[in-house]
Scaffold this motif. Structure first.
Motif, mmCIF file in Angstrom:
data_model
loop_
_atom_site.group_PDB
_atom_site.id
_atom_site.type_symbol
_atom_site.label_atom_id
_atom_site.label_comp_id
_atom_site.label_asym_id
_atom_site.label_seq_id
_atom_site.Cartn_x
_atom_site.Cartn_y
_atom_site.Cartn_z
ATOM 1 N N VAL A 338 -15.665 -2.580 -19.034
ATOM 2 C CA VAL A 338 -15.532 -1.172 -18.650
ATOM 3 C C VAL A 338 -14.397 -0.594 -19.482
ATOM 4 O O VAL A 338 -13.245 -1.045 -19.386
ATOM 5 N N GLY A 339 -14.712 0.379 -20.317
ATOM 6 C CA GLY A 339 -13.696 1.009 -21.149
ATOM 7 C C GLY A 339 -13.009 2.148 -20.418
ATOM 8 O O GLY A 339 -13.454 2.588 -19.355
ATOM 9 N N ALA A 340 -11.942 2.640 -20.999
ATOM 10 C CA ALA A 340 -11.203 3.738 -20.384
ATOM 11 C C ALA A 340 -12.078 4.971 -20.200
ATOM 12 O O ALA A 340 -11.930 5.717 -19.231
ATOM 13 N N ASP A 341 -13.012 5.165 -21.113
ATOM 14 C CA ASP A 341 -13.888 6.335 -21.044
ATOM 15 C C ASP A 341 -14.973 6.198 -19.977
ATOM 16 O O ASP A 341 -15.671 7.159 -19.659
ATOM 17 N N GLN A 342 -15.111 5.011 -19.400
ATOM 18 C CA GLN A 342 -16.119 4.778 -18.353
ATOM 19 C C GLN A 342 -15.511 4.659 -16.957
ATOM 20 O O GLN A 342 -16.231 4.522 -15.984
ATOM 21 N N MET A 343 -14.198 4.668 -16.896
ATOM 22 C CA MET A 343 -13.508 4.383 -15.644
ATOM 23 C C MET A 343 -13.839 5.388 -14.543
ATOM 24 O O MET A 343 -13.877 5.055 -13.359
ATOM 25 N N GLY A 344 -14.088 6.615 -14.911
ATOM 26 C CA GLY A 344 -14.363 7.644 -13.912
ATOM 27 C C GLY A 344 -15.622 7.388 -13.103
ATOM 28 O O GLY A 344 -15.773 7.919 -11.999
ATOM 29 N N SER A 345 -16.533 6.559 -13.634
ATOM 30 C CA SER A 345 -17.785 6.294 -12.931
ATOM 31 C C SER A 345 -17.767 4.981 -12.161
ATOM 32 O O SER A 345 -18.791 4.566 -11.613
ATOM 33 N N MET A 346 -16.636 4.320 -12.090
ATOM 34 C CA MET A 346 -16.560 3.059 -11.348
ATOM 35 C C MET A 346 -16.860 3.312 -9.875
ATOM 36 O O MET A 346 -16.319 4.239 -9.262
ATOM 37 N N ASN A 347 -17.711 2.453 -9.292
ATOM 38 C CA ASN A 347 -18.114 2.668 -7.893
ATOM 39 C C ASN A 347 -18.147 1.365 -7.106
ATOM 40 O O ASN A 347 -18.960 1.188 -6.212
ATOM 41 N N TRP A 348 -17.266 0.436 -7.440
ATOM 42 C CA TRP A 348 -17.229 -0.844 -6.747
ATOM 43 C C TRP A 348 -15.794 -1.356 -6.663
ATOM 44 O O TRP A 348 -14.930 -0.986 -7.458
ATOM 45 N N TYR A 349 -15.578 -2.216 -5.662
ATOM 46 C CA TYR A 349 -14.316 -2.940 -5.531
ATOM 47 C C TYR A 349 -14.532 -4.381 -5.966
ATOM 48 O O TYR A 349 -15.562 -4.993 -5.674
ATOM 49 N N VAL A 350 -13.544 -4.941 -6.613
ATOM 50 C CA VAL A 350 -13.635 -6.304 -7.093
ATOM 51 C C VAL A 350 -13.443 -7.286 -5.933
ATOM 52 O O VAL A 350 -12.913 -6.940 -4.862
ATOM 53 N N GLU A 351 -13.854 -8.499 -6.140
ATOM 54 C CA GLU A 351 -13.678 -9.568 -5.162
ATOM 55 C C GLU A 351 -12.204 -9.668 -4.742
ATOM 56 O O GLU A 351 -11.306 -9.667 -5.578
ATOM 57 N N GLY A 352 -11.979 -9.758 -3.437
ATOM 58 C CA GLY A 352 -10.616 -9.862 -2.931
ATOM 59 C C GLY A 352 -10.070 -8.573 -2.368
ATOM 60 O O GLY A 352 -9.029 -8.567 -1.711
ATOM 61 N N VAL A 353 -10.761 -7.466 -2.637
ATOM 62 C CA VAL A 353 -10.355 -6.175 -2.076
ATOM 63 C C VAL A 353 -11.057 -6.001 -0.712
ATOM 64 O O VAL A 353 -12.260 -6.213 -0.607
ATOM 65 N N VAL A 354 -10.278 -5.619 0.275
ATOM 66 C CA VAL A 354 -10.822 -5.339 1.611
ATOM 67 C C VAL A 354 -10.962 -3.831 1.748
ATOM 68 O O VAL A 354 -9.962 -3.115 1.868
ATOM 69 N N GLY A 355 -12.176 -3.346 1.693
ATOM 70 C CA GLY A 355 -12.409 -1.914 1.758
ATOM 71 C C GLY A 355 -13.837 -1.626 1.314
ATOM 72 O O GLY A 355 -14.500 -2.472 0.716
ATOM 73 N N ARG A 356 -14.311 -0.424 1.643
ATOM 74 C CA ARG A 356 -15.667 -0.009 1.278
ATOM 75 C C ARG A 356 -15.607 1.241 0.430
ATOM 76 O O ARG A 356 -14.829 2.163 0.696
ATOM 77 N N VAL A 357 -16.450 1.286 -0.581
ATOM 78 C CA VAL A 357 -16.550 2.483 -1.421
ATOM 79 C C VAL A 357 -17.419 3.482 -0.691
ATOM 80 O O VAL A 357 -18.553 3.187 -0.295
#
Length: 358
Positions: A338-357
């Protein structure tokens, strides 16, 4: 009455004319108008711009700065920018994403005025866009948190869960897990960029769940840092490194924007008549810096964080697959990035994060 009034006016006009001669010689070479959505005393986002632009006005001879605080993201912003141009501003800096429409309207009416908008979108001859990329830079912040935690529970307060904020959380967790495989990051979303009551409640909720290190992505970290400090926990700041003053005991480190070199270059180009609107996005070592360490951070932890920050500055991208999301699925397959120019469209949390998108 008429005679007295006439003498008063004549004297005033004469005095003004005499005073105007040296004043004309001292006219500023450039007036910069800066528009802020909050207070410049927020120890955060707005403070970072105020400090940088104040430095530019101090360091470049003939540069004057005019500022407007607490300007809503509405038609009022358009009026404020127009007013700054009427006062002679030839460089306008709208610092909030929500000013985009207003800034573009004003820029179209004043092609002789340069605009630098803190956000994204199309550029024009007199309209540039810029921002500091913090997502990769959050990785070394996670390294610091992962080494300092005793509970293996980290907290992260998010204002609005846009892709950039999720990227900050994800890099934070990945950095923490790189030095502490047992760590998790618990996320609380407030639903706004600036809500002191909700930010305090979020910080306390994280502390109640056992988090002993808390970071954030909100406009002002002040309320969260003060709440964490008040309960004897540790904090990692964001937006402005001046926030360290709020946590004399619990401050670990933080990320701060360093806009001054960029604005110095822009101001010089406007004065030279060479300004052209461009898209400029820079990360750690250019528009973003790691703040000083707090007194409780051991030398070996400081060295690890500095090493991680140096790797990021040299191009390390933690958003490289394979990565799992926090639901057990694949977030990024092997080799994908994921490049810096794609970061705005991120819609997931990585393993180890407690939370829901949402």
């Amino acid at each position: 009455m008429k005679s007295s009034f006439g003498v008063f006016v004549s004297g005033l006009v004469l005095a003004c004319c005499l005073a105007a001669q040296p004043a004309l010689a001292q006219q500023p070479k450039l007036i910069i108008g800066a528009v802020y959505v909050g207070s410049v005393n927020d120890y955060g986002y707005n403070r970072s711009f105020h400090d940088a632009l104040t430095q530019v006005a101090r360091d470049l001879p003939g540069v004057k700065l005019i500022e407007a605080e607490n300007v809503p993201e509405s038609g009022e912003a358009e009026s404020v920018m127009e007013g700054m141009i009427q006062q002679g501003a030839k460089l306008v800096v709208p610092t909030s994403f929500g000013y985009s429409d207003s800034a573009r309207k004003v820029a179209k009416r004043h092609r002789d005025v340069a605009f630098e908008f803190a956000g994204d979108g199309d550029t024009e001859r007199n309209f540039g866009v810029f921002f500091g990329s913090t997502q990769r830079a959050m990785y070394p912040m996670g390294v610091a948190a992962g080494k300092m935690t005793k509970s293996n529970k980290l907290g992260f307060v998010v204002g609005i869960p846009i892709g950039y904020a999720l990227g900050n959380v994800n890099a934070f967790q990945m950095g923490a897990r790189s030095v502490n495989p047992n760590v998790q990051t618990i996320v609380v979303v407030t639903g706004g960029w600036s809500d002191k009551a909700k930010e305090a409640a979020a910080a306390n909720a994280l502390l109640d769940q056992g988090c002993d290190v808390v970071s954030m992505h909100v406009d002002s970290p002040a309320t969260i840092i003060q709440a964490v400090e008040g309960r004897g926990a540790m904090s990692i700041g964001f937006q402005s490194i001046e926030a360290r003053a709020l946590a004399p005991k619990g401050w670990i480190t933080g990320l701060g924007f360093t806009w001054a070199p960029f604005f110095t270059s822009v101001a010089k180009s406007v004065m030279a008549g060479t300004f052209r609107g461009e898209a400029v996005y820079k990360g750690l070592g250019e528009m973003v810096a790691v703040g000083p360490f707090g007194p409780s951070v051991p030398a070996d932890v400081q060295a690890l964080v500095k090493k991680s920050a140096d790797e990021v500055a040299k191009g390390f991208n933690p958003f490289t697959g394979p990565l799992k999301n926090n639901r057990g699925g694949t977030a990024l397959p092997s080799g994908a990035t994921v490049g810096a120019d794609q970061m705005g469209s991120m819609n997931w949390y990585v393993e180890g994060v407690v939370g829901r998108v949402r």
